[in-house]
Scaffold this motif. Structure first.
Motif, PDB file in Angstrom:
ATOM      1  N   LEU A   1      -6.665   3.329   2.403  1.00  0.00           N
ATOM      2  CA  LEU A   1      -6.494   3.246   0.951  1.00  0.00           C
ATOM      3  C   LEU A   1      -6.522   4.631   0.318  1.00  0.00           C
ATOM      4  CD1 LEU A   1      -6.305   1.462  -1.593  1.00  0.00           C
ATOM      5  CD2 LEU A   1      -8.809   1.364  -1.593  1.00  0.00           C
TER       6      LEU A   1
ATOM      7  N   THR B   1       0.017   1.651  -2.555  1.00  0.00           N
ATOM      8  CA  THR B   1      -1.429   1.831  -2.678  1.00  0.00           C
ATOM      9  C   THR B   1      -2.072   0.577  -3.263  1.00  0.00           C
ATOM     10  OG1 THR B   1      -1.099   4.204  -3.030  1.00  0.00           O
ATOM     11  CG2 THR B   1      -3.227   3.287  -3.687  1.00  0.00           C
TER      12      THR B   1
ATOM     13  N   ALA C   1     -12.025  -0.639  -3.937  1.00  0.00           N
ATOM     14  CA  ALA C   1     -10.674  -1.189  -4.065  1.00  0.00           C
ATOM     15  C   ALA C   1     -10.324  -1.457  -5.526  1.00  0.00           C
ATOM     16  CB  ALA C   1     -10.550  -2.471  -3.238  1.00  0.00           C
TER      17      ALA C   1
END
Length: 458
Positions: free
Chosen positions: A57, A112, A143
């Motif tokens: 990530l 992303t 996240a």
């Protein structure tokens, strides 16, 4: 949804994500055909694979088309202060919906988002006994934060965008989502940051999302949405975290001499010899092994080299003789190999956010003090008392111009200040900056294939 179904879906998604991440080092925009099946070993199934996904990530945030180059270039090239030596479309405001600069950045940011969506779908269902509740919450919070950052960057560049919260399982079956408005997108970002704040702790980690980073991004979001009270409040929360964040003693102290993760950094993206920052080559002079694609414009060079206006920020410039001519380049990225971090959030911005928010509310003396903290660190004279609100706002805009020369700020600052046309005209009188250039064009493939509404006049 049954756990086996979730595992099957997430295995497929993560395979696509890994393929995209491995190919993201290429500077060209690639069209990737999804595989029919993917080995289960790349799915998020336990603590170890979750940590791998989180690293992926952040690597996506730092990819060549996001904070590793492309998006940052969109922030500083169409401002008049930076020239793009090999492509004058951005420098001369020839914005096109089929231009790779916009297509690749848009795709990279949504890639992303897709990774973040995947992590948010799977993490609550993991049953690995070695995964603690704290670790699970932190993964979820990170996240949410990255997804907030991604949608914020999309909104400030393109206006309202499609808000996707479910991971794409099959590109051919991707759900068609209409564009939200910019206001709706910013509201979504705020909700994401609220969720991130719930899940993140008070630890200090300068290369991962933390509660401090949430507060810093909230301050920036409130600045853009003109909620001056909240912008000042959250900037102050970050500034007041004792023994965590402070300005480096010298201006170049946050980037020179191979330093990383100084006390000024709230969030920076780390690179390695295996995963290098492409901005280093594109900013660096040919004589120093770079490709020298980005060149500071003459006006900003003169401003930085004048001690009365540039002070110690002249350290943002490098120079060398090339072809018998003295050439100037950026000095923010210089390491070999290119392990220079990408700077997403740092403390200097929080002082200037607070200064602007205070000035907007007529708290002029408090705003002046914050401006002078930044100017003093740059070896510049203090702004005297007696300045009007508009004078202080103009000074803050000028400070941001130099303070963040090589970061993703100037174009967006000029747009939100309503000064893109007038400021660029001073530097490039022969370039016509049309009002609709205040937003980027939606990529042509998203308009033709995704049926998205194009921004006006493109």
């Amino acid at each position: 949804m049954k756990r086996k179904q979730i595992k099957k879906i997430t295995t497929y998604i993560f395979g696509i994500i890994i393929s995209i991440a491995l190919l993201s080092s290429c500077s060209d925009f690639l069209e990737i055909e999804p595989k029919e099946s993917v080995d289960e070993s790349v799915a998020i199934t336990d603590k170890k694979s979750l940590q791998t996904a989180l690293r992926g990530l952040y690597r996506a945030v730092g990819s060549n088309s996001y904070y590793g180059d492309g998006f940052v270039a969109l922030g500083f090239v169409p401002s008049g202060d930076v020239e793009f030596n090999v492509n004058d479309n951005l420098s001369n405001f020839s914005f096109r919906a089929d231009a790779s600069e916009f297509v690749s950045v848009w795709a990279s940011i949504y890639s992303t988002i897709n990774i973040a969506n995947h992590i948010l779908l799977v993490t609550p269902t993991l049953t690995d006994v070695s995964l603690t509740d704290t670790e699970r919450n932190k993964a979820i919070g990170e996240a949410y934060f990255v997804r907030a950052l991604a949608y914020f960057d999309l909104a400030r560049g393109w206006g309202g965008v499609p808000i996707k919260t479910k991971p794409t399982v099959n590109i051919k079956d991707e759900e068609k989502i209409k564009r939200s408005t910019r206001e709706e997108t910013y509201a979504f970002v705020l909700n994401e940051l609220e969720e991130a704040e719930k899940h993140l702790g008070n630890d200090i980690n300068r290369v991962r999302a933390t509660k401090s980073a949430v507060w810093a991004l909230k301050a920036r979001l409130y600045l853009y949405t003109q909620d001056w009270d909240k912008a000042a409040e959250y900037a102050t929360k970050v500034i007041n975290i004792s023994n965590a964040y402070k300005l480096t003693e010298t201006y170049s102290g946050w980037f020179k001499n191979n330093v990383t993760q100084t006390q000024e950094s709230i969030l920076e993206i780390a690179y390695s010899a295996q995963n290098q920052n492409s901005l280093r080559a594109r900013m660096t002079l040919l004589t120093r092994g770079g490709s020298y694609r980005f060149r500071p414009a003459d006006a900003v060079i003169a401003t930085l080299r004048n001690p009365a206006t540039g002070g110690s920020r002249v350290d943002l410039l490098d120079s060398a003789t090339q072809g018998g001519v003295k050439q100037f380049a950026g000095a923010l990225y210089y390491r070999s190999p290119a392990t220079d971090p990408a700077y997403v959030l740092r403390l200097a911005e929080q002082y200037l956010i607070r200064a602007e928010s205070l000035a907007r509310q007529e708290h002029l003396e408090q705003a002046r003090l914050d401006i002078n903290r930044i100017r003093s660190r740059a070896n510049l004279q203090d702004i005297p008392t007696g300045k009007s609100k508009q004078e202080l706002l103009d000074i803050i805009l000028a400070e941001r111009r130099l303070e963040f020369l090589w970061e993703a700020h100037r174009y967006f600052d000029l747009v939100r200040a309503g000064k893109l046309q007038t400021e660029v005209a001073k530097l490039k009188p022969n370039v016509v900056v049309k009002p609709y250039f205040n937003v980027f064009p939606i990529p042509i493939n998203e308009v033709e294939l995704g049926k998205l509404e194009q921004n006006p006049n493109y």
